[in-house]
Design an enzyme around this catalytic site. Structure first.
Site, PDB file in Angstrom:
ATOM      1  N   ASP A  63       1.917  -0.874   7.656  1.00 14.57           N
ATOM      2  CA  ASP A  63       2.940   0.175   7.665  1.00 14.57           C
ATOM      3  C   ASP A  63       3.212   0.698   9.081  1.00 14.57           C
ATOM      4  O   ASP A  63       4.192   1.422   9.284  1.00 14.57           O
ATOM      5  CB  ASP A  63       2.503   1.355   6.780  1.00 14.57           C
ATOM      6  CG  ASP A  63       3.052   1.257   5.358  1.00 14.57           C
ATOM      7  OD1 ASP A  63       4.059   0.550   5.158  1.00 14.57           O
ATOM      8  OD2 ASP A  63       2.483   1.897   4.463  1.00 14.57           O
ATOM      9  N   GLN A 113      -0.173   3.503  -0.590  1.00 18.92           N
ATOM     10  CA  GLN A 113       1.141   3.972  -1.012  1.00 18.92           C
ATOM     11  C   GLN A 113       1.218   5.500  -1.026  1.00 18.92           C
ATOM     12  O   GLN A 113       0.341   6.164  -1.573  1.00 18.92           O
ATOM     13  CB  GLN A 113       1.447   3.410  -2.415  1.00 18.92           C
ATOM     14  CG  GLN A 113       2.820   3.762  -2.947  1.00 18.92           C
ATOM     15  CD  GLN A 113       3.931   3.078  -2.144  1.00 18.92           C
ATOM     16  OE1 GLN A 113       3.812   1.916  -1.758  1.00 18.92           O
ATOM     17  NE2 GLN A 113       5.016   3.808  -1.889  1.00 18.92           N
ATOM     18  N   LYS A 160       6.678  -4.795  -4.277  1.00 22.84           N
ATOM     19  CA  LYS A 160       6.023  -5.377  -3.114  1.00 22.84           C
ATOM     20  C   LYS A 160       5.137  -6.551  -3.540  1.00 22.84           C
ATOM     21  O   LYS A 160       5.147  -7.615  -2.912  1.00 22.84           O
ATOM     22  CB  LYS A 160       5.162  -4.314  -2.401  1.00 22.84           C
ATOM     23  CG  LYS A 160       5.957  -3.244  -1.663  1.00 22.84           C
ATOM     24  CD  LYS A 160       5.040  -2.114  -1.141  1.00 22.84           C
ATOM     25  CE  LYS A 160       5.882  -1.037  -0.433  1.00 22.84           C
ATOM     26  NZ  LYS A 160       5.101   0.172  -0.099  1.00 22.84           N
TER      27      LYS A 160
END
Lengths: 283, 283
Positions: free
Chosen positions: B119, B96, B52
């Protein structure tokens, strides 16, 4: 013939429990409080909010019915919501739908403190239900009442095939979440579904809320299914009827809710139950 | 034989668009920024967050990878989220998964400013997607990537029968919302569904994310269906495979995603796209 799922009886039972819980809280010096905001004079809304107010008072809940004229401005209503948010005597706030077009319902609902959102419409509470989160949070009252009746009548949910016709934010979608979270396989049909019978004829649990009399007939229903009718319509002779052809469907269904006397009475009872929940959770 | 839905090609196209948008923003003095919080040394998470970070930098996005040791305390991570919430140079924040057990993921996700929740996991954003609300808000990136590919490959959604196997908050549930909002009839299956083939054999669009190789065979699939494989598994010979028996299913499906090279590449590309969205929306 099908067993009738009796919403009036279920509501009376639930209200008795709610009244006992209110009495218990009073011993601790706590009086649960609900504030209902009504804008304008929509006849159904006037009746509905008056019924909520009376039922709350009857159960020992503090109830405020705050009325605005039909031309109320967004800022006034918002200010009132903020007052109730900051008022420790109020545990539950709801804004009655529908609202006049100059008001933005989404903004108003989001202005309600999620911990006082007794309708369960605030995105924070919607998101928690959807995510099947643990902990205490309010959920929409019509689906909550349906789940209470399904439990009382011992309708199995886990492993069942459930079909919901209608995908409103008030009923269809929260019902989908509740049933999915309870391990049912759920299909939500809409007006574009090419083959609705494919789903309804396989449904162990069929929940119908489309606002159309005689929408569901015996031929649409699996033998032994449970049928929940969320519709409230007036037929040509002026009588209240649901979305389900009751006389026809009760021949094949194992359990069925009538209209009136099914889902309807449980909605206000569940609203009162949830008002007391919010009071207990806020302690 | 089925048309292959090419995720690598789709991702490359999307990344090129994202890079152009970043260049446009730079002309206005704006550099989109993403902050990724990684706790511990889970090997897959280390690789994923590094990818990412690299992809963001390659596209011209400011990227911060904030690492904590595996024994980080909740308060430390919360404080870092608050810093990023208050940092105007950061438009996108993600924590994460998975997290060490002493950390409460729900609380951490809810601490992220919903306007920076790249997200799309914050209940406010989940609730908006579920309610099909208008306006701009982030949505989970894997389903977003799938919707982009379905659009690119002109798969009809409205009026279709869609079946989702797996009901995770990351994929299954937001996919259900996106497809429902786009007027599909959606059924989400789970491990208790008594008759999964009843649904899969009628599905115009089949989305599979169960984490089990060869879970879906040609006999489960309707001729002419579109099959999206969200699974990522390693088979006995160490190769990456999905949940779908690709060789078998491509004989009956009209369109199908491979693994690798299908859904996977689109997820990071959609995360980058959404980072730029958040920067634009915050202007």
């Amino acid at each position: 013939m099908a067993t009738i799922i009796d919403g009036r009886n279920s509501a009376a039972e639930l209200n008795a429990t709610t009244a006992r819980r209110v009495a218990q809280l009073k011993k601790k010096g706590i009086v649960p409080g609900i504030a209902v905001i009504l804008v304008g004079d929509d006849p159904a809304s006037v009746i509905y909010t008056r019924n909520k107010d009376r039922k709350a008072k009857k159960l020992g809940i503090r109830s405020i019915l705050k009325r605005f004229p039909a031309d109320a401005r967004q800022a006034e209503v918002l200010a009132t919501i903020q007052e109730f948010n900051n008022d420790d005597r109020i545990n539950a706030i709801l804004v009655q739908s529908p609202l006049p077009s100059q008001l933005d319902e989404t903004t108003l609902v989001q202005a309600i403190d999620p911990a006082k959102d007794v309708d369960g419409f605030h995105p924070v509470n919607v998101g928690k239900l959807y995510g099947n989160e643990e902990g205490n949070y309010p959920i929409p009252c019509t689906p909550r009442g349906i789940m209470t009746m399904l439990s009382k009548y011992q309708v199995p949910i886990a492993g069942s095939n459930a079909v919901i016709i209608g995908r409103s934010n008030l009923v269809g979608k929260p019902m989908l979440s509740l049933l999915t979270n309870a391990n049912a396989t759920v299909t939500m049909l809409n007006h574009l579904t090419p083959n609705p019978q494919y789903y309804t004829q396989n449904a162990d649990l069929l929940i119908v809320g489309v606002g159309q009399p005689n929408f569901i007939h015996a031929a649409d229903v699996k033998k032994g299914a449970t049928v929940i009718d969320v519709g409230i319509n007036r037929n040509s002779s002026g009588h209240l009827v649901g979305d389900v052809d009751f006389e026809d469907v009760q021949k094949v269904a194992a359990k069925i809710t009538p209209v009136p006397g099914g889902v309807g009475p449980m909605t206000i009872a569940s609203l009162m139950e949830q008002t007391v929940d919010l009071a207990e959770w806020s302690e």
